[in-house]
Motif scaffolding. Structure first.
Motif, PDB file in Angstrom:
ATOM      1  N   GLU A   1      10.704  -9.727  25.985  1.00 18.01           N
ATOM      2  CA  GLU A   1      11.181 -10.397  24.774  1.00 18.01           C
ATOM      3  C   GLU A   1      11.546  -9.314  23.776  1.00 18.01           C
ATOM      4  OE1 GLU A   1      11.497 -13.866  23.928  1.00 18.01           O
ATOM      5  OE2 GLU A   1      11.405 -13.953  26.114  1.00 18.01           O
ATOM      6  N   LEU A   2      12.632  -9.540  23.026  1.00 18.05           N
ATOM      7  CA  LEU A   2      13.067  -8.508  22.086  1.00 18.05           C
ATOM      8  C   LEU A   2      13.552  -9.130  20.789  1.00 18.05           C
ATOM      9  CD1 LEU A   2      16.393  -8.702  22.361  1.00 18.05           C
ATOM     10  CD2 LEU A   2      15.963  -7.304  24.389  1.00 18.05           C
ATOM     11  N   SER A   3      13.664  -8.269  19.783  1.00 14.34           N
ATOM     12  CA  SER A   3      14.193  -8.677  18.485  1.00 14.34           C
ATOM     13  C   SER A   3      15.049  -7.549  17.944  1.00 14.34           C
ATOM     14  CB  SER A   3      13.062  -8.991  17.505  1.00 14.34           C
ATOM     15  OG  SER A   3      13.583  -9.413  16.258  1.00 14.34           O
ATOM     16  N   ALA A   4      16.293  -7.873  17.584  1.00 15.33           N
ATOM     17  CA  ALA A   4      17.244  -6.881  17.089  1.00 15.33           C
ATOM     18  C   ALA A   4      17.324  -6.945  15.564  1.00 15.33           C
ATOM     19  CB  ALA A   4      18.617  -7.134  17.694  1.00 15.33           C
TER      20      ALA A   4
ATOM     21  N   TYR B   1      13.170  -3.935  18.704  1.00 20.71           N
ATOM     22  CA  TYR B   1      11.791  -3.994  19.171  1.00 20.71           C
ATOM     23  C   TYR B   1      11.749  -4.826  20.448  1.00 20.71           C
ATOM     24  CZ  TYR B   1      10.259  -2.512  14.455  1.00 20.71           C
ATOM     25  OH  TYR B   1      10.059  -1.826  13.279  1.00 20.71           O
ATOM     26  N   ALA B   2      10.875  -4.450  21.385  1.00 21.56           N
ATOM     27  CA  ALA B   2      10.756  -5.220  22.625  1.00 21.56           C
ATOM     28  C   ALA B   2       9.317  -5.254  23.104  1.00 21.56           C
ATOM     29  CB  ALA B   2      11.645  -4.620  23.717  1.00 21.56           C
ATOM     30  N   LEU B   3       8.925  -6.411  23.638  1.00 23.27           N
ATOM     31  CA  LEU B   3       7.651  -6.573  24.325  1.00 23.27           C
ATOM     32  C   LEU B   3       7.952  -6.666  25.810  1.00 23.27           C
ATOM     33  CD1 LEU B   3       5.905  -9.294  22.089  1.00 23.27           C
ATOM     34  CD2 LEU B   3       5.939  -6.813  21.791  1.00 23.27           C
ATOM     35  N   VAL B   4       7.341  -5.792  26.594  1.00 26.25           N
ATOM     36  CA  VAL B   4       7.625  -5.721  28.029  1.00 26.25           C
ATOM     37  C   VAL B   4       6.350  -6.017  28.801  1.00 26.25           C
ATOM     38  CG1 VAL B   4       8.602  -4.326  29.882  1.00 26.25           C
ATOM     39  CG2 VAL B   4       9.326  -3.915  27.512  1.00 26.25           C
ATOM     40  N   GLU B   5       6.391  -7.086  29.586  1.00 26.63           N
ATOM     41  CA  GLU B   5       5.242  -7.423  30.421  1.00 26.63           C
ATOM     42  C   GLU B   5       5.124  -6.416  31.558  1.00 26.63           C
ATOM     43  OE1 GLU B   5       3.642 -11.027  33.337  1.00 26.63           O
ATOM     44  OE2 GLU B   5       5.623 -11.137  32.411  1.00 26.63           O
TER      45      GLU B   5
ATOM     46  N   ILE C   1       4.739  -2.324  24.100  1.00 29.68           N
ATOM     47  CA  ILE C   1       5.605  -2.527  22.934  1.00 29.68           C
ATOM     48  C   ILE C   1       6.461  -1.286  22.768  1.00 29.68           C
ATOM     49  CG2 ILE C   1       5.710  -3.051  20.478  1.00 29.68           C
ATOM     50  CD1 ILE C   1       2.931  -4.222  20.657  1.00 29.68           C
ATOM     51  N   VAL C   2       7.782  -1.458  22.795  1.00 33.80           N
ATOM     52  CA  VAL C   2       8.693  -0.323  22.660  1.00 33.80           C
ATOM     53  C   VAL C   2       9.695  -0.599  21.545  1.00 33.80           C
ATOM     54  CG1 VAL C   2       8.459   0.374  25.073  1.00 33.80           C
ATOM     55  CG2 VAL C   2      10.272  -1.220  24.417  1.00 33.80           C
ATOM     56  N   LYS C   3      10.272   0.503  21.062  1.00 34.49           N
ATOM     57  CA  LYS C   3      11.200   0.408  19.938  1.00 34.49           C
ATOM     58  C   LYS C   3      12.243   1.504  20.064  1.00 34.49           C
ATOM     59  CE  LYS C   3      11.113   1.240  14.883  1.00 34.49           C
ATOM     60  NZ  LYS C   3      10.209   1.542  13.741  1.00 34.49           N
ATOM     61  N   THR C   4      13.479   1.152  19.752  1.00 33.60           N
ATOM     62  CA  THR C   4      14.539   2.154  19.657  1.00 33.60           C
ATOM     63  C   THR C   4      15.182   2.066  18.289  1.00 33.60           C
ATOM     64  OG1 THR C   4      16.621   2.978  20.584  1.00 33.60           O
ATOM     65  CG2 THR C   4      16.249   0.600  20.697  1.00 33.60           C
TER      66      THR C   4
ATOM     67  N   MET D   1       5.968 -13.263  21.950  1.00 31.44           N
ATOM     68  CA  MET D   1       6.884 -13.437  20.830  1.00 31.44           C
ATOM     69  C   MET D   1       6.967 -12.161  20.009  1.00 31.44           C
ATOM     70  SD  MET D   1       7.031 -13.858  17.290  1.00 31.44           S
ATOM     71  CE  MET D   1       5.406 -14.385  16.773  1.00 31.44           C
ATOM     72  N   VAL D   2       8.185 -11.764  19.597  1.00 28.12           N
ATOM     73  CA  VAL D   2       8.381 -10.656  18.682  1.00 28.12           C
ATOM     74  C   VAL D   2       9.556 -10.988  17.775  1.00 28.12           C
ATOM     75  CG1 VAL D   2       9.805  -9.433  20.386  1.00 28.12           C
ATOM     76  CG2 VAL D   2       8.815  -8.165  18.459  1.00 28.12           C
ATOM     77  N   GLU D   3       9.423 -10.720  16.485  1.00 27.25           N
ATOM     78  CA  GLU D   3      10.515 -10.909  15.527  1.00 27.25           C
ATOM     79  C   GLU D   3      10.410  -9.864  14.429  1.00 27.25           C
ATOM     80  OE1 GLU D   3      13.114 -12.777  15.667  1.00 27.25           O
ATOM     81  OE2 GLU D   3      12.525 -13.995  17.392  1.00 27.25           O
ATOM     82  N   VAL D   4      11.564  -9.284  14.057  1.00 28.32           N
ATOM     83  CA  VAL D   4      11.631  -8.316  12.977  1.00 28.32           C
ATOM     84  C   VAL D   4      12.166  -9.016  11.734  1.00 28.32           C
ATOM     85  CG1 VAL D   4      13.923  -7.540  13.719  1.00 28.32           C
ATOM     86  CG2 VAL D   4      12.529  -6.067  12.241  1.00 28.32           C
TER      87      VAL D   4
END
Length: 914
Positions: A339-342, A351-355, A364-367, A401-404
């Motif tokens: 799941e990601l949020s731009a 931001y992204a949540l990777v199972e 949890i990763v971020k670029t 769930m992830v949201e910026v």
């Protein structure tokens, strides 16, 4: 690049007609079917522990695994949910309006009434603000099995929800709003993350801002080898230089015995057609499954994957500028759902949540440059039952769930079991919700919010306000920045948002003091006393998954349950100081959503007590003592597979006569089931499924008519006859499917005043016939006021012929049986439903009669089961202001009380003297 065209509507009327009326029956024997069940691949999954299920990405709730085995076609070992789609197509083409009989739900007079709960939500994955609302407070939400709803002012504490449109499929899972036309919206159906729980059948659209909805893409569930339902993970409405392009992400899961669908993947709508887009990634041209798609600040698309039908392709992130050519930006070996949020301001910040593989955790990763990803720390839940490095508690395949924040890239929210917020770009986290007050959570000063989070949407004009969607429905915050230190920052907004999934329901015997009770998935056992005539607020009196529920006919106690054999009772009436009384705590026997029935003449509870291949019925006594007695009986000659339906006869009152239906279609009548010795010389077994006349399949319900010889039986399965009837105790059976479709039937009930009128609860709503005694009954939908929702049980309140229906996704409903039109009385006379008889079970022979309409003069006659009149009174004055008491001085047993207008029977009621 490869495109495979699928027409906008791919089901034909001819195919729908054939599927609607054809039932496959290839003469599979009970022994062959038992072997199929015992050796089915699903059994391996059922052996997994809760933790093992999570590691395999399988929901811990086993209900739908069990349902698969119960519903599968005995000739194929598979289920056929496409048959429901055939019904839908048939009803669309015929402008279905329903029938004309007087059964529950068949017309406006007997319409089903929503009884609630109006204060408890259910699993929700879709929530969004109405872009056309000038006040910015109108919100839509979609339940996974409860349909689409609207709330006109989410900021108002007293505002409520109203169901809108899309009644034929209630599994709302994703949405999109046209960037060039704020009145055009899209929603998709079907939730892939729980497999068969929320089955989809296509996509819908509106061009008038949600007022009316039409089918956009009707999925042909027979398409491809898999023959499995489709699930919409994402719909994207994308602005391509002023032209809106619509994309869809379809998902599926592997079927048994053959490959899953060939149609999962990424689609684009073009010129009235919907085209599948397959793209080459390192030489792999198979369709990837997107779990999330986000539009970046520069209008590019960021696409996250989950594993496809080959169990590959998960844990990856792609970027595209045209929706057809993709560049991989991130990949986690062995990863699954992402799941990601731009960012809304920086096109390269995501931001992204990777199972991680086998649900070992969430990365949890971020670029910030669109190329290089940094691993961020995970939030640590205060709950000691949740590992510090796994805030989803092993369920990232489900609750993720992830949201910026759209105005501040450093503010980001993530959700798993609970919610967390970071104010520094994800480098540290504050917990902002708790699902309970267990262990360390009790001292945490944050809001109580239901567990398992799926979505967050921000107020378009103020990002400090937001709406959360989770397994408990919808929650609202007017001040997100205070949530880490406030117990009131996030509040439930579930007023009349009734999407509760009930396994069972019970109704008290007294219409003047109505009690309602239900066992709800993930919401426990829900209770209301002194219920009002419409929807009601319920209290949770037992936690976890509520399953079987019962109310004693004398209203002395009620019974609630958890999965397997966990039962407790409460003395009535329930007060603020009431405490539950343990009956049994046994999670090693029975099934997940275990079956049971209560003999409330003798106060004995009978349940499925099978384990380790031994098929048995367990019996619990002393239900309110706190020291319940227990025993069990098994007889493989009669209980030859796992019990799937148990019915206590109300006609034998001095002992228990029990009917037990099995997973392979056998039915045993067991007399003296209450005997303490459980000996073969005291319990009398009779196989009433003589010569296997009932097709192989799994019995779903057993109901009795006017006596023990009149028996109605239904089956769970596809591919069999589902409805049977006998009037001679099982010596001769008649198939009563008539023109009914090939779909599972879960419950049945006969009109006590007219044996030609029968209703059934199915995987697609309530159906009714008014010619049940004919060789080929005609069945019609009978759900005015309800929905095309799975109906799990019926219960009749005999005092006024009120039927309680429990549904898996739309809560509880009531309606009434009425007298046949040929027996109707003058308009100035009372209908049978305004005459109240209570109690219906009496220890001393006293019964009360009254009317809820005008004062009325009638006569009463009471008969025993041999037809002998044992009581009669003429010119009895029934009044609205007071009860009229009669005394029946006869021996214990069951009797029929008839109330007359002249020579017409206004009401026929079974009563019991103990």
């Amino acid at each position: 690049m490869k495109k495979i065209t699928i027409f906008l509507i791919i089901s034909t009327a001819f195919v729908a007609f054939l599927t609607f009326f054809f039932k496959e029956n290839k003469g599979v024997t009970k022994e062959e079917f038992r072997t199929m069940i015992d050796n089915h691949p699903m059994q391996e999954r059922l052996k997994l522990s809760k933790s093992e299920r999570k590691k395999s990405g399988i929901p811990p709730n086993r209900y739908f695994d069990d349902q698969y085995l119960l519903e599968m076609n005995p000739a194929t070992g598979k289920t056929n949910p496409e048959n429901i789609q055939a019904i839908i197509e048939e009803e669309r083409s015929s402008n279905f309006l329903g029938g004309s009989a007087r059964s529950p739900g068949e017309d406006t007079e007997t319409a089903w009434v929503d009884r609630g709960p109006n204060n408890i939500g259910g699993r929700t994955r879709v929530v969004f603000y109405d872009p056309n609302d000038i006040n910015g407070t109108r919100v839509f939400a979609g339940g996974v099995s409860g349909g689409l709803w609207v709330n006109d002012d989410i900021s108002n504490a007293s505002s409520s929800w109203t169901q809108v449109g899309i009644d034929e499929n209630l599994a709302i899972t994703c949405f999109a709003i046209d960037p060039n036309d704020s009145n055009t919206w899209y929603v998709g159906t079907g939730e892939a993350y729980t497999h068969n729980d929320g089955t989809g059948n296509g996509a819908w659209y509106t061009t008038d801002g949600g007022n009316t909805w039409s089918v956009l893409w009707s999925i042909n569930l027979n398409q491809g080898r898999g023959r499995r339902p489709y699930f919409f993970n994402e719909i994207v409405a994308w602005d391509n230089n002023g032209t809106t392009e619509v994309f869809f992400s379809l998902d599926g899961w592997l079927d048994y015995n053959h490959v899953g669908f060939n149609a999962s993947g990424w689609y684009k709508m073009e010129n009235g057609n919907i085209n599948q887009i397959e793209f080459d990634v390192d030489g792999d041209t198979r369709a990837y499954v997107f779990s999330d798609v986000e539009i970046a600040a520069d209008n590019s698309l960021w696409c996250a994957t989950k594993k496809n039908r080959w169990s590959t392709g998960g844990g990856e992130i792609y970027r595209t500028t045209d929706g057809e050519n993709f560049t991989q930006k991130y990949s986690l070996t062995g990863g699954d759902r992402v799941e990601l949020s731009a960012s809304k301001t920086n096109p390269n910040l995501v931001y992204a949540l990777v199972e991680e593989g086998n649900s070992t955790g969430v990365r949890i990763v971020k670029t910030t440059d669109g190329e290089n990803f940094t691993v961020l720390p995970e939030p640590a839940d205060a709950d000691t039952g949740i590992d510090a490095d796994h805030f989803t508690r092993g369920q990232a395949f489900y609750n993720l769930m992830v949201e910026v924040d759209p105005t501040n890239d450093n503010i980001v929210y993530v959700g798993g079991i609970d919610l967390f917020r970071s104010d520094n770009g994800g480098f540290s986290w504050n917990q902002i919700s708790k699902w309970s007050n267990n262990n360390n959570l009790a001292n945490l000063n944050v809001s109580l919010v239901h567990a398992d989070h799926h979505a967050l949407v921000f107020d378009p004009s103020d990002s400090n306000k937001g709406i959360f969607a989770n397994d408990g429905g919808v929650y609202y915050s007017s001040n997100l920045s205070s949530a880490s230190s406030s117990e009131t920052a996030i509040v439930a907004k579930n007023n009349n948002y009734n999407i509760t999934q009930f396994y069972s329901g019970a109704i008290g015997p007294d219409p003047e003091n109505e009690i309602l009770l239900g066992g709800a998935q993930d919401n426990g056992s829900l209770y209301v006393g002194n219920a009002t005539s419409g929807t009601n607020s319920f209290s949770k009196i037992f936690t976890g998954d509520g399953v079987a529920t019962f109310i004693d006919k004398e209203e002395e106690y009620l019974i609630v349950s958890f999965v397997y054999n966990v039962y407790e009772s409460y003395l009535l009436p329930i007060t603020a100081n009431s405490e539950s009384i343990p009956i049994r705590f046994d999670t090693s026997r029975g099934s997940f959503a275990n079956i049971a029935d209560l003999d409330d003449n003798l106060d004995i509870l009978y349940v499925n007590g099978s384990s380790d291949g031994t098929y048995r019925v367990s019996r619990f006594t002393d239900l309110t003592s706190g020291n319940a007695g227990a025993g069990s009986f098994a007889n493989s000659n009669f209980i030859d597979s796992e019990p799937t339906a148990i019915k206590v006869s109300p006609y034998t009152t001095g002992s228990t006569t029990l009917f037990v239906g099995s997973a392979t279609g056998s039915i045993a009548k067991i007399e003296n089931a209450d005997d303490d010795s459980f000996g073969s010389n005291t319990l009398t077994y009779t196989n009433i499924d003589v010569n296997g006349i009932i097709n192989t399949g799994s019995i779903s319900s057993i109901e009795l008519g006017e006596n023990e010889d009149e028996i109605l039986v239904t089956l769970h399965n596809y591919g069999v006859n589902n409805i049977y009837y006998t009037s001679d105790g099982g010596t001769n059976w008649a198939v009563k499917d008539g023109d009914f479709a090939d779909i599972p039937v879960k419950a049945i009930m006969m009109n006590p005043m007219d044996d030609d009128e029968v209703i059934i609860g199915t995987n697609y709503g309530v159906w009714q016939t008014d010619n049940f005694t004919d060789d080929n009954p005609e069945w019609v939908h009978s759900q005015n006021g309800m929905s095309s929702v799975k109906v799990t049980s019926f219960e009749l309140r005999e005092a006024d012929n009120t039927v309680l229906a429990s549904t898996y996704g739309r809560g509880l409903f009531t309606s009434t049986f009425t007298a046949d039109s040929d027996l109707s009385i003058d308009q100035n006379e009372l209908s049978n439903n305004s005459i109240i008889i209570y109690p219906t079970v009496s220890k001393d022979g006293f019964f009360n009669l009254k009317t809820t309409a005008e004062n009325y003069t009638t006569s009463v006659e009471i008969y025993d089961l041999q037809g002998v009149k044992v009581y009669a009174v003429q010119n009895l004055e029934l009044e609205t202001s007071s009860d009229k008491e009669i005394k029946l001085e006869v021996s214990s047993g069951l009797y029929i009380m008839k109330i007359y207008s002249g020579n017409k029977v206004l009401k026929s009621q079974k009563v019991i003297i103990q």
